[in-house]
Design a protein around this motif. Sequence first.
Motif, PDB file in Angstrom:
ATOM      1  N   TYR A 208       0.845  -1.079  -0.172  1.00 35.89           N
ATOM      2  CA  TYR A 208       0.013   0.044  -0.086  1.00 35.89           C
ATOM      3  C   TYR A 208       0.840   1.324  -0.193  1.00 35.89           C
ATOM      4  O   TYR A 208       1.922   1.310   0.481  1.00 35.89           O
ATOM      5  N   CYS A 209       0.295   2.431  -0.485  1.00 39.20           N
ATOM      6  CA  CYS A 209       0.998   3.670  -0.469  1.00 39.20           C
ATOM      7  C   CYS A 209       1.382   4.121   0.933  1.00 39.20           C
ATOM      8  O   CYS A 209       0.327   4.175   1.841  1.00 39.20           O
TER       9      CYS A 209
ATOM     10  N   CYS B 123      -0.714   7.828   1.173  1.00 35.84           N
ATOM     11  CA  CYS B 123      -2.118   7.903   1.109  1.00 35.84           C
ATOM     12  C   CYS B 123      -2.729   6.572   1.951  1.00 35.84           C
ATOM     13  O   CYS B 123      -3.938   6.850   2.254  1.00 35.84           O
TER      14      CYS B 123
ATOM     15  N   LYS C 278      -3.331   3.797   0.725  1.00 33.71           N
ATOM     16  CA  LYS C 278      -4.318   3.077  -0.169  1.00 33.71           C
ATOM     17  C   LYS C 278      -3.739   2.015  -0.880  1.00 33.71           C
ATOM     18  O   LYS C 278      -2.287   2.184  -0.890  1.00 33.71           O
TER      19      LYS C 278
ATOM     20  N   CYS D 219      -1.584   3.967  -5.882  1.00 33.40           N
ATOM     21  CA  CYS D 219      -2.407   5.041  -5.864  1.00 33.40           C
ATOM     22  C   CYS D 219      -2.587   5.656  -7.038  1.00 33.40           C
ATOM     23  O   CYS D 219      -1.796   5.713  -7.828  1.00 33.40           O
ATOM     24  N   GLU D 220      -3.252   6.809  -6.846  1.00 31.06           N
ATOM     25  CA  GLU D 220      -3.623   8.057  -7.972  1.00 31.06           C
ATOM     26  C   GLU D 220      -2.210   8.640  -8.379  1.00 31.06           C
ATOM     27  O   GLU D 220      -1.862   9.064  -9.458  1.00 31.06           O
ATOM     28  N   ASP D 221      -1.527   8.720  -7.256  1.00 23.97           N
ATOM     29  CA  ASP D 221      -0.183   9.548  -7.445  1.00 23.97           C
ATOM     30  C   ASP D 221       1.200   8.854  -7.428  1.00 23.97           C
ATOM     31  O   ASP D 221       2.126   9.014  -7.284  1.00 23.97           O
ATOM     32  N   TRP D 222       0.890   7.424  -7.705  1.00 26.47           N
ATOM     33  CA  TRP D 222       2.033   6.444  -7.789  1.00 26.47           C
ATOM     34  C   TRP D 222       3.178   6.948  -8.511  1.00 26.47           C
ATOM     35  O   TRP D 222       4.254   6.791  -8.282  1.00 26.47           O
TER      36      TRP D 222
ATOM     37  N   PHE E  42       3.258   9.969 -10.286  1.00 25.40           N
ATOM     38  CA  PHE E  42       3.363  11.377 -10.634  1.00 25.40           C
ATOM     39  C   PHE E  42       4.047  12.160  -9.710  1.00 25.40           C
ATOM     40  O   PHE E  42       4.155  11.754  -8.667  1.00 25.40           O
TER      41      PHE E  42
ATOM     42  N   HIS F 299       4.590   8.764  -5.603  1.00 23.49           N
ATOM     43  CA  HIS F 299       4.365   7.978  -4.142  1.00 23.49           C
ATOM     44  C   HIS F 299       4.966   6.676  -4.070  1.00 23.49           C
ATOM     45  O   HIS F 299       5.056   6.217  -2.893  1.00 23.49           O
ATOM     46  N   CYS F 300       5.204   5.932  -5.340  1.00 21.21           N
ATOM     47  CA  CYS F 300       6.090   4.913  -5.273  1.00 21.21           C
ATOM     48  C   CYS F 300       7.459   4.993  -4.545  1.00 21.21           C
ATOM     49  O   CYS F 300       8.068   3.871  -4.187  1.00 21.21           O
TER      50      CYS F 300
END
Length: 134
Positions: A101-102, A105, A107, A111-114, A116, A120-121
Amino acid sequence: METKKDEGTPLRGILCLKIRQDMKRIEETEDCFILDFNPSDSFDIKRLSFSGDDCEEGDKDVAIIHETGQVACRDYPHPRHLCLNFPFGSTPNASHCDLCYCYVCDKPAPCEDWIFSPAHCNAKDSDFWKSMKP
């Protein structure tokens, strides 16, 4: 005034296991213990001793055919930077297993910003990424 004597405590001592060879014996008697080593670390085959008539020179292959127990950062949900299936830094940080999981986040990965900016990765336990948490 009479004081009531303690009949016991629900608290138990914490056992810290330092030697891999003791792991099986301790697993049979203890519900919870701390490992002072990484059970997933590979071992140095050069430190093994081979003896006996059935072991010829050059025939030193070792195969692990069974494993017991679960490892938290492999078998349970975990932040991406602690994943044992895809070690952080030695595999692409954007890769992840089904239980990652992030860190930012909280999550499931991705995630949505993984991927970008800031991706977040790449998040790990640091002041920068802690400040990014909601």
